[in-house]
Scaffold this motif. Structure first.
Motif, PDB file in Angstrom:
ATOM      1  N   SER A  27       0.927  -0.871   0.248  1.00 27.48           N
ATOM      2  CA  SER A  27      -0.036   0.277  -0.281  1.00 27.48           C
ATOM      3  C   SER A  27       1.039   1.287  -0.101  1.00 27.48           C
ATOM      4  O   SER A  27       2.115   1.152   0.535  1.00 27.48           O
ATOM      5  N   ALA A  28       0.566   1.915  -0.631  1.00 25.01           N
ATOM      6  CA  ALA A  28       1.061   3.379  -0.353  1.00 25.01           C
ATOM      7  C   ALA A  28       0.831   4.498   1.184  1.00 25.01           C
ATOM      8  O   ALA A  28       0.059   4.476   1.469  1.00 25.01           O
ATOM      9  N   ASN A  29       1.830   5.015   1.348  1.00 27.55           N
ATOM     10  CA  ASN A  29       2.008   5.599   2.146  1.00 27.55           C
ATOM     11  C   ASN A  29       2.345   7.113   2.405  1.00 27.55           C
ATOM     12  O   ASN A  29       2.886   7.444   1.086  1.00 27.55           O
ATOM     13  N   LEU A  30       1.836   7.751   3.191  1.00 31.53           N
ATOM     14  CA  LEU A  30       2.255   9.418   2.563  1.00 31.53           C
ATOM     15  C   LEU A  30       2.097  10.106   3.965  1.00 31.53           C
ATOM     16  O   LEU A  30       1.310   9.953   4.732  1.00 31.53           O
ATOM     17  N   ALA A  31       3.285  11.137   4.408  1.00 29.45           N
ATOM     18  CA  ALA A  31       3.685  11.389   5.430  1.00 29.45           C
ATOM     19  C   ALA A  31       3.865  12.642   5.545  1.00 29.45           C
ATOM     20  O   ALA A  31       4.708  13.450   4.787  1.00 29.45           O
ATOM     21  N   PRO A  32       3.278  14.099   5.792  1.00 25.43           N
ATOM     22  CA  PRO A  32       4.147  15.481   5.783  1.00 25.43           C
ATOM     23  C   PRO A  32       5.597  15.060   6.897  1.00 25.43           C
ATOM     24  O   PRO A  32       5.070  14.578   8.312  1.00 25.43           O
ATOM     25  N   MET A  33       6.739  16.048   6.178  1.00 29.89           N
ATOM     26  CA  MET A  33       7.596  16.365   7.711  1.00 29.89           C
ATOM     27  C   MET A  33       7.722  17.627   7.057  1.00 29.89           C
ATOM     28  O   MET A  33       7.289  18.499   5.923  1.00 29.89           O
ATOM     29  N   SER A  34       8.537  18.134   7.496  1.00 26.68           N
ATOM     30  CA  SER A  34       9.152  19.599   7.693  1.00 26.68           C
ATOM     31  C   SER A  34      10.988  19.727   7.384  1.00 26.68           C
ATOM     32  O   SER A  34      11.392  21.206   7.474  1.00 26.68           O
TER      33      SER A  34
END
Length: 207
Positions: A27-34
């Motif tokens: 499955s595809a993961n999507l993670a916000p980071m900065s």
């Protein structure tokens, strides 16, 4: 007058990156980071070793760095407290994180097939960078800096200076994170001597 004070975080202002990667089940993961910084075609991504994205990068060695505009702030915030790890770490539970393996859907973003890597791009992000892992630098307190090389760059046509392979800085309004708060709205404050010295195309007023 300045005051000597320890700061809990040093996020003075960096662009938000939505990192897409593949989980072990495909499955595809999507993670916000900065915590990202750039040098040439290389990017260093600062991630906690307890994150699903870190595990995916170690295993699959590829990702897509999707750069959201400020207009996508709601999409980013919808997945800010989601993790693809089924065993949510206690420190994340305390901050309100919950488990999800459908983060593209939760964000309201669309999976778009990449050209050179397996993880999908986020269609709505105006800049998408397909990348592969070069090396991982362990840092203190369970933090790792993942060094990736950008292999292919996708940029929305409306952001490019006509006839040139440059992003128009007046048209590109990245979502910025300052001390865990969201900021945006691009503004050109003055002419840049550095841009002149580097012979960069000068920004044109947005239509």
């Amino acid at each position: 007058m300045h005051r000597v004070t320890p700061l809990k975080v040093l996020y003075f202002g960096t662009p938000v990156v939505l990192i897409s990667s593949r989980n072990e089940d495909g499955s595809a993961n999507l993670a916000p980071m900065s915590s990202a910084w750039w040098l040439g075609q290389t990017c260093l991504l600062g991630l906690a070793e307890t994150s699903q994205t870190a595990a995916n990068l170690h295993r699959e060695r590829e990702c897509v760095l999707n750069l959201p505009s400020s207009a996508l702030v709601d999409a980013v915030d919808r997945i800010a407290l989601l993790t693809a790890r089924p065993d949510v770490p206690p420190h994340k539970v305390a901050r309100g994180y919950t488990h999800s393996r459908t983060k593209f859907a939760s964000a309201g973003l669309t999976e778009q097939r990449s050209h050179l890597v397996s993880p999908p791009r986020a269609k709505e992000c105006p800049i998408q960078l397909e990348a592969t892992l070069d090396t991982a630098h362990r840092v203190t307190d369970g933090l790792t800096a993942f060094q990736v090389s950008v292999r292919r760059t996708h940029v929305a046509e409306e952001l490019l200076i006509p006839g040139k392979d440059y992003v128009d800085p007046l048209r590109w309004d990245p979502l910025i994170m300052k001390f865990c708060e969201y900021f945006g709205e691009a503004a050109n404050l003055r002419d840049s001597s550095l841009a002149t010295g580097w012979q960069m195309p000068h920004a044109q007023p947005a239509a």
